[in-house]
Structure formats: C-alpha cells, structure tokens
Motif scaffolding. Structure first.
Motif, PDB file in Angstrom:
ATOM      1  N   ARG A   1       0.828  -1.203   0.000  1.00 10.56           N
ATOM      2  CA  ARG A   1       0.000   0.000   0.000  1.00 10.56           C
ATOM      3  C   ARG A   1       0.860   1.250   0.000  1.00 10.56           C
ATOM      4  O   ARG A   1       1.991   1.258   0.499  1.00 10.56           O
ATOM      5  CB  ARG A   1      -0.968   0.007   1.179  1.00 10.56           C
ATOM      6  CG  ARG A   1      -0.326  -0.040   2.543  1.00 10.56           C
ATOM      7  CD  ARG A   1      -1.406  -0.065   3.613  1.00 10.56           C
ATOM      8  NE  ARG A   1      -0.821  -0.031   4.936  1.00 10.56           N
ATOM      9  CZ  ARG A   1      -1.526   0.118   6.041  1.00 10.56           C
ATOM     10  NH1 ARG A   1      -2.835   0.255   5.966  1.00 10.56           N
ATOM     11  NH2 ARG A   1      -0.950   0.138   7.220  1.00 10.56           N
ATOM     12  N   SER A   2       0.300   2.302  -0.572  1.00 14.40           N
ATOM     13  CA  SER A   2       1.013   3.563  -0.758  1.00 14.40           C
ATOM     14  C   SER A   2       0.265   4.695  -0.074  1.00 14.40           C
ATOM     15  O   SER A   2      -0.965   4.705  -0.024  1.00 14.40           O
ATOM     16  CB  SER A   2       1.144   3.887  -2.254  1.00 14.40           C
ATOM     17  OG  SER A   2       1.766   2.834  -2.971  1.00 14.40           O
ATOM     18  N   LEU A   3       1.035   5.652   0.429  1.00 15.28           N
ATOM     19  CA  LEU A   3       0.479   6.865   1.020  1.00 15.28           C
ATOM     20  C   LEU A   3       1.033   8.053   0.242  1.00 15.28           C
ATOM     21  O   LEU A   3       2.240   8.161   0.038  1.00 15.28           O
ATOM     22  CB  LEU A   3       0.869   6.972   2.491  1.00 15.28           C
ATOM     23  CG  LEU A   3       0.335   8.201   3.248  1.00 15.28           C
ATOM     24  CD1 LEU A   3      -1.179   8.120   3.402  1.00 15.28           C
ATOM     25  CD2 LEU A   3       1.004   8.324   4.619  1.00 15.28           C
TER      26      LEU A   3
ATOM     27  N   ASP B   1       9.135  11.945   5.527  1.00 17.26           N
ATOM     28  CA  ASP B   1      10.279  11.290   6.148  1.00 17.26           C
ATOM     29  C   ASP B   1       9.890  10.644   7.477  1.00 17.26           C
ATOM     30  O   ASP B   1      10.248   9.497   7.760  1.00 17.26           O
ATOM     31  CB  ASP B   1      11.407  12.295   6.387  1.00 17.26           C
ATOM     32  CG  ASP B   1      12.104  12.741   5.109  1.00 17.26           C
ATOM     33  OD1 ASP B   1      11.933  12.046   4.083  1.00 17.26           O
ATOM     34  OD2 ASP B   1      12.803  13.768   5.136  1.00 17.26           O
ATOM     35  N   LEU B   2       9.155  11.378   8.315  1.00 17.46           N
ATOM     36  CA  LEU B   2       8.758  10.861   9.621  1.00 17.46           C
ATOM     37  C   LEU B   2       7.892   9.616   9.493  1.00 17.46           C
ATOM     38  O   LEU B   2       8.093   8.619  10.200  1.00 17.46           O
ATOM     39  CB  LEU B   2       8.008  11.936  10.407  1.00 17.46           C
ATOM     40  CG  LEU B   2       8.826  13.112  10.924  1.00 17.46           C
ATOM     41  CD1 LEU B   2       7.912  14.182  11.505  1.00 17.46           C
ATOM     42  CD2 LEU B   2       9.835  12.654  11.969  1.00 17.46           C
ATOM     43  N   ILE B   3       6.931   9.672   8.580  1.00 22.10           N
ATOM     44  CA  ILE B   3       6.020   8.531   8.407  1.00 22.10           C
ATOM     45  C   ILE B   3       6.741   7.365   7.755  1.00 22.10           C
ATOM     46  O   ILE B   3       6.528   6.203   8.105  1.00 22.10           O
ATOM     47  CB  ILE B   3       4.788   8.974   7.588  1.00 22.10           C
ATOM     48  CG1 ILE B   3       3.984  10.005   8.388  1.00 22.10           C
ATOM     49  CG2 ILE B   3       3.924   7.775   7.232  1.00 22.10           C
ATOM     50  CD1 ILE B   3       2.884  10.672   7.595  1.00 22.10           C
ATOM     51  N   ARG B   4       7.621   7.662   6.813  1.00 24.36           N
ATOM     52  CA  ARG B   4       8.385   6.603   6.153  1.00 24.36           C
ATOM     53  C   ARG B   4       9.225   5.833   7.172  1.00 24.36           C
ATOM     54  O   ARG B   4       9.331   4.601   7.108  1.00 24.36           O
ATOM     55  CB  ARG B   4       9.260   7.225   5.069  1.00 24.36           C
ATOM     56  CG  ARG B   4       9.880   6.229   4.104  1.00 24.36           C
ATOM     57  CD  ARG B   4      10.670   6.954   3.032  1.00 24.36           C
ATOM     58  NE  ARG B   4       9.822   7.745   2.163  1.00 24.36           N
ATOM     59  CZ  ARG B   4       9.898   9.075   2.034  1.00 24.36           C
ATOM     60  NH1 ARG B   4      10.792   9.756   2.726  1.00 24.36           N
ATOM     61  NH2 ARG B   4       9.086   9.718   1.219  1.00 24.36           N
TER      62      ARG B   4
ATOM     63  N   VAL C   1       1.809  16.666  13.708  1.00 24.60           N
ATOM     64  CA  VAL C   1       0.997  16.538  12.495  1.00 24.60           C
ATOM     65  C   VAL C   1       1.176  15.151  11.857  1.00 24.60           C
ATOM     66  O   VAL C   1       0.269  14.632  11.217  1.00 24.60           O
ATOM     67  CB  VAL C   1       1.332  17.670  11.504  1.00 24.60           C
ATOM     68  CG1 VAL C   1       0.683  17.436  10.144  1.00 24.60           C
ATOM     69  CG2 VAL C   1       0.873  19.006  12.073  1.00 24.60           C
ATOM     70  N   ALA C   2       2.334  14.525  12.041  1.00 27.66           N
ATOM     71  CA  ALA C   2       2.537  13.176  11.496  1.00 27.66           C
ATOM     72  C   ALA C   2       1.496  12.202  12.048  1.00 27.66           C
ATOM     73  O   ALA C   2       0.967  11.362  11.315  1.00 27.66           O
ATOM     74  CB  ALA C   2       3.949  12.686  11.816  1.00 27.66           C
ATOM     75  N   ASP C   3       1.183  12.321  13.337  1.00 26.64           N
ATOM     76  CA  ASP C   3       0.156  11.453  13.917  1.00 26.64           C
ATOM     77  C   ASP C   3      -1.228  11.801  13.390  1.00 26.64           C
ATOM     78  O   ASP C   3      -2.060  10.915  13.166  1.00 26.64           O
ATOM     79  CB  ASP C   3       0.176  11.558  15.440  1.00 26.64           C
ATOM     80  CG  ASP C   3       1.393  10.883  16.048  1.00 26.64           C
ATOM     81  OD1 ASP C   3       1.802   9.825  15.523  1.00 26.64           O
ATOM     82  OD2 ASP C   3       1.941  11.409  17.032  1.00 26.64           O
ATOM     83  N   VAL C   4      -1.484  13.091  13.179  1.00 31.00           N
ATOM     84  CA  VAL C   4      -2.770  13.506  12.611  1.00 31.00           C
ATOM     85  C   VAL C   4      -2.957  12.891  11.227  1.00 31.00           C
ATOM     86  O   VAL C   4      -4.035  12.387  10.882  1.00 31.00           O
ATOM     87  CB  VAL C   4      -2.853  15.052  12.545  1.00 31.00           C
ATOM     88  CG1 VAL C   4      -4.129  15.488  11.833  1.00 31.00           C
ATOM     89  CG2 VAL C   4      -2.791  15.651  13.943  1.00 31.00           C
TER      90      VAL C   4
END
Length: 494
Positions: free
Chosen positions: A26-28, A50-53, A269-272
């Motif tokens: 899956r892709s974001l 970067d943070l989510i990756r 914001v990464a968690d949001v």
C-alpha cells in the motif's frame, strides 16, 4: 533525513491505533501546494513524509504537488501499489481540497469531502482521498503547543491569542476551521481574548491593534508550511520585527507580540496524518498489490542501469552491487572531488536547487546541480531517481509502450479554474511564444504540442523524455502573458 521527534515535543495528539500493520502492498501520498518560486513551501511535506516513512507503516510514502513535481496529474502514476491513500496537506477545506486536487487526480468528485473520505478506482488503483489534516480535532492541541513554544507562561489575565488564517473569497469553507478552533480555545478559558484574523478576508490581520486589548499577544499562524506568507506577508502586515516585538503606542497601550511557528510544521501533524489515513482505510476493501505497469517500468530502467545508463543529465554506473549516480558533466572527476551522498533524501535535498541556489520546481530543466555523487543500493537507486526526475521513468516507459496519452493545450486550458481560467483566452501564438521561452531549457519533448519522440533514454538517448501535458509553470506563465503582466516584477505566480 529528519529524525524521530522527541516524544515530549509532540503535544497531546494521541498515537494512531493498531490498524497499521502492513499486511499488503500500500502507498500513502501526501499532497502539498508547493511553489514555483519558493523551495521552502514544500519542506513541511517532505519532513512529514520522512517521519512517516521511518515508521514503516506503508510500503512507500510519496509527495505530490500542485506547483511542483511530481504534479497532481502525475503522482498516481508514480505509486508502486494498487492501494493508495491520498492526504491533502492543507490547513482547511476549500478551493484546493474540494476543486483543484480532486479534479487533477481524476477523482470525479467536486465539493465538500465527507468525513470518511472519497474512494474511487482509477486506472486499476483503489484511491482513497481524505479531508485535509488541518480540520482534524487534534489540531486545537497543536495550536496550543505552538502558543506555549512562543510564550511559555501565557495566562488568562494578560494574554490574548490570535489564530491567523489565510482566508479566501473562493470558498466559504476555508475559514470555518479557523473560527472553530478559536471558539474551542476561547471556551476553554486559556486566554483573556481569542480572535480569528485573516490575510485575505475580513477581519484582516492588520486590524489587530484595534481589536486586541491585552498587553501580551500570541500569534499562531494556522498555515501548512513556512513560506512567503509566514516569513514575509504576516510580519509586514503586523509590523513585526522578529519572534518578539514590542509596540509602545498602540490604541490600547503598550503591547508585546509573540510570533509562533506555523501549526503545519509541528511534529504532531505526522500522527494527525496517520489518523486520517486510518479513518479512510475502510472506504473500500484493502487488497493492494504491486502495480504491474509501474513495476515493469522500473525493471526496464534497472535492467539498463546494471549495464550503465544515461538519463537526462545523469550518468548511472554499477559498481560491485551498488550504483553511483552523478551529473554527466562530472563524469571522470575523482570521487574525492565530489560531495558523496548515501541516501535518497540526500539526493532529493541536493537537486531541489541549482548551482546558483535557486529553486527548481521543474526537475527536467537543464540546470541539475553539479559537484556531487551518490552511492546507493538498487532499492535506494529507485527512490533517488524518482526524486531527481519525478514521474519520468513511468511516463517514458508508457510512451515506449504507446500507452502515454498526450493532453493537448486546449484540453489543459479548459480544465483550469479560479484565477487560471484566463488561460482559456490565450491564442495559439501566445501559448507558443511563452512555451518557446519556458520550455527551451527542458529535456522533455512536447508531445502535447504535437512534437514527435521516436527514441527515449531507454533506447540510449539521454535527453529522450516525453512531456505529455503542459506543466503548471507554463500554465502560470501563459496566465501572466494573457494578463499583460509577464516579465513585470511581482507578476509571477507562487
């Protein structure tokens, strides 16, 4: 690469739930506005990607932009999965999230996005499109976190808060999130006064001295990124000289203004973003797989890279299981004379500016910076090439398979809305005149203008890259031409 945020700096936004184990491909996609002029506009989106990756919750995290590359028209083609979630990295609902992004992605949806998002099947991919992150309830906590950073001891006795939005006359929904957050914070009683002010609609930010009576004022920009408005427009309109500015003779006496960083750059914001993705995940069954056309394209490039490949201004050389990429004009220079990069993100950050330090919104212009080399694994090579030449691999392979459909200028012009509707009045001569100047330094061949491309870099022609549709830089320049402002100071679109 940006490291993991300090947990203490994340504020009160809770971590996402347990539904994030990657059981399938899956892709974001994070969609930002970007800018033709200011490279800082895209920085926040790259940072969150970067943070989510780093968290490993998605097989890939890709950035796409309205004003940069990969463009909204290209970005779906660059995803490796058939399961795609798209998050608009915007601070409020409005013209871009309800009109521009859905239109450019081909979602077949216009208008307000429902709470669970919109789901469509596009070209064999299941695409989920969510609300912008700025409307998530947790953003109230992010506003307060930014206020505490600017003034740790704010209190209801002597401190006012200004929640500052952009505002627009194009869409009545754009200011709703600003007023909503201001109301919530006002009701909580944290401040003596809470006002919602705007750059482009009433009540405007320049009226703050008449509206604010408290001696201390915290200003929190409800903006997605650090850019022209937060760095230039807001300080100018408010008369600010830095993070802390004292005003001795305001209508309500001496006042001190504490200017906070924009909410959109806060690490929480990464968690949001992940919460929004999770809430949209049930829109259609999750059965993502490798997108075959995308994989065929990259395998074709990698097969040639294993023997050495010239692509645009790059030369790619295999060496004992890794690959070196560098500018063609640096070929033959000793590696010790060049700055060595070892991550795709290092390549990305290097190629976003030319040798003069200017922003490169169009990556296929012949202004790739020199003086560097990257040594990468095959997996990292794929990502690095994507950063250097976004969408070029996928579009070139599609062209070689006679599957890339060109979009003529009249079709592109008819699709424009808002301030860009004016390009529909451009004559063919005006379009060609502007294209002759804008496109002359680009490696791409203008299929959309009827030009022919018989051979590509896959056939050994380094500059053989197709251009299926006029880019947003050209659209913006044609608008300026029609308006009679092209070439004038301040005439270019951000």
């Amino acid at each position: 690469m940006v490291g993991r945020p300090d947990p203490a700096s994340v504020g009160t936004v809770p971590p996402p739930g347990e539904g994030y184990s990657a059981r399938h491909m899956r892709s974001l996609i994070l969609i930002g506005h970007g800018s033709h002029l200011n490279g800082e506009s895209a920085t926040a989106v790259y940072r969150y990607a970067d943070l989510i990756r780093e968290r490993g919750l998605y097989d890939e995290v890709i950035e796409g932009y309205w004003k940069e590359e990969p463009s909204l028209r290209q970005v779906l083609r660059t995803t490796a999965s058939t399961d795609v979630t798209v998050i608009p990295m915007f601070i409020s609902e409005g013209y871009f999230t309800e009109v521009v992004i859905p239109r450019e992605l081909g979602l077949g949806h216009q208008g307000p996005v429902p709470p669970g998002g919109v789901a469509r099947v596009i070209g064999g991919r299941t695409v989920r499109y969510t609300l912008p992150y700025g409307v998530h309830p947790s953003m109230t906590d992010v506003i307060l976190a930014r206020a505490r950073e600017a003034l740790a001891d704010f209190n209801p006795q002597d401190t006012a808060l200004i929640v500052l939005g952009h505002g627009t006359t194009r869409n009545e929904n754009s200011n709703r999130v600003i007023y909503h957050n201001a109301d919530l914070i006002r009701q909580a009683g944290h401040f003596a006064q809470v006002e919602a002010l705007f750059l482009d609609e009433d009540p405007k930010v320049g009226t703050w001295p008449e509206r604010i009576t408290a001696p201390r004022v915290v200003v929190v920009p409800f903006f997605a990124s650090e850019g022209w408005h937060t760095l230039e427009t807001i300080p100018e309109d408010m008369g600010l000289t830095g993070d802390v500015t004292s005003f001795r003779e305001n209508p309500h006496g001496q006042q001190t203004v504490y200017y906070a960083r924009p909410v959109g750059t806060h690490p929480a914001v990464a968690d949001v973003i992940l919460h929004l993705a999770q809430e949209a995940s049930g829109a259609l069954a999750q059965d993502g797989d490798v997108e075959r056309g995308h994989e065929y394209a990259w395998q074709a490039v990698l097969e040639r890279a294993r023997r050495g490949l010239r692509m645009g201004e790059l030369v790619i050389t295999p060496d004992s299981g890794v690959y070196e990429i560098r500018h063609m004009l640096d070929e033959g220079r000793p590696g010790g004379d060049l700055r060595t990069l070892v991550t795709p993100e290092g390549v990305r950050d290097t190629v976003r500016r030319d040798d003069g330090g200017d922003h490169r919104p169009v990556h296929t212009l012949r202004n790739l910076p020199r003086g560097w080399r990257a040594v990468l694994s095959e997996a990292d090579l794929r990502r690095a090439l994507h950063y250097v030449y976004p969408a070029v691999v996928e579009e070139t392979y599609a062209h070689s398979c006679h599957a890339l459909r060109a979009t003529p200028w009249p079709t592109t012009a008819r699709r424009q809305t808002g301030i860009y509707t004016r390009v529909q009045k451009a004559t063919p001569e005006q379009v060609e005149h502007v294209a002759g100047e804008v496109c002359k330094s680009c490696l791409r061949t203008r299929l959309w203008a009827g030009e022919k491309l018989a051979h590509t870099f896959l056939d050994g022609v380094p500059g053989g890259i197709p251009c299926a549709e006029a880019c947003t830089v050209l659209v913006a320049e044609v608008r300026e031409e029609v308006s009679g402002k092209r070439g004038q100071a301040g005439g270019h679109s951000h």
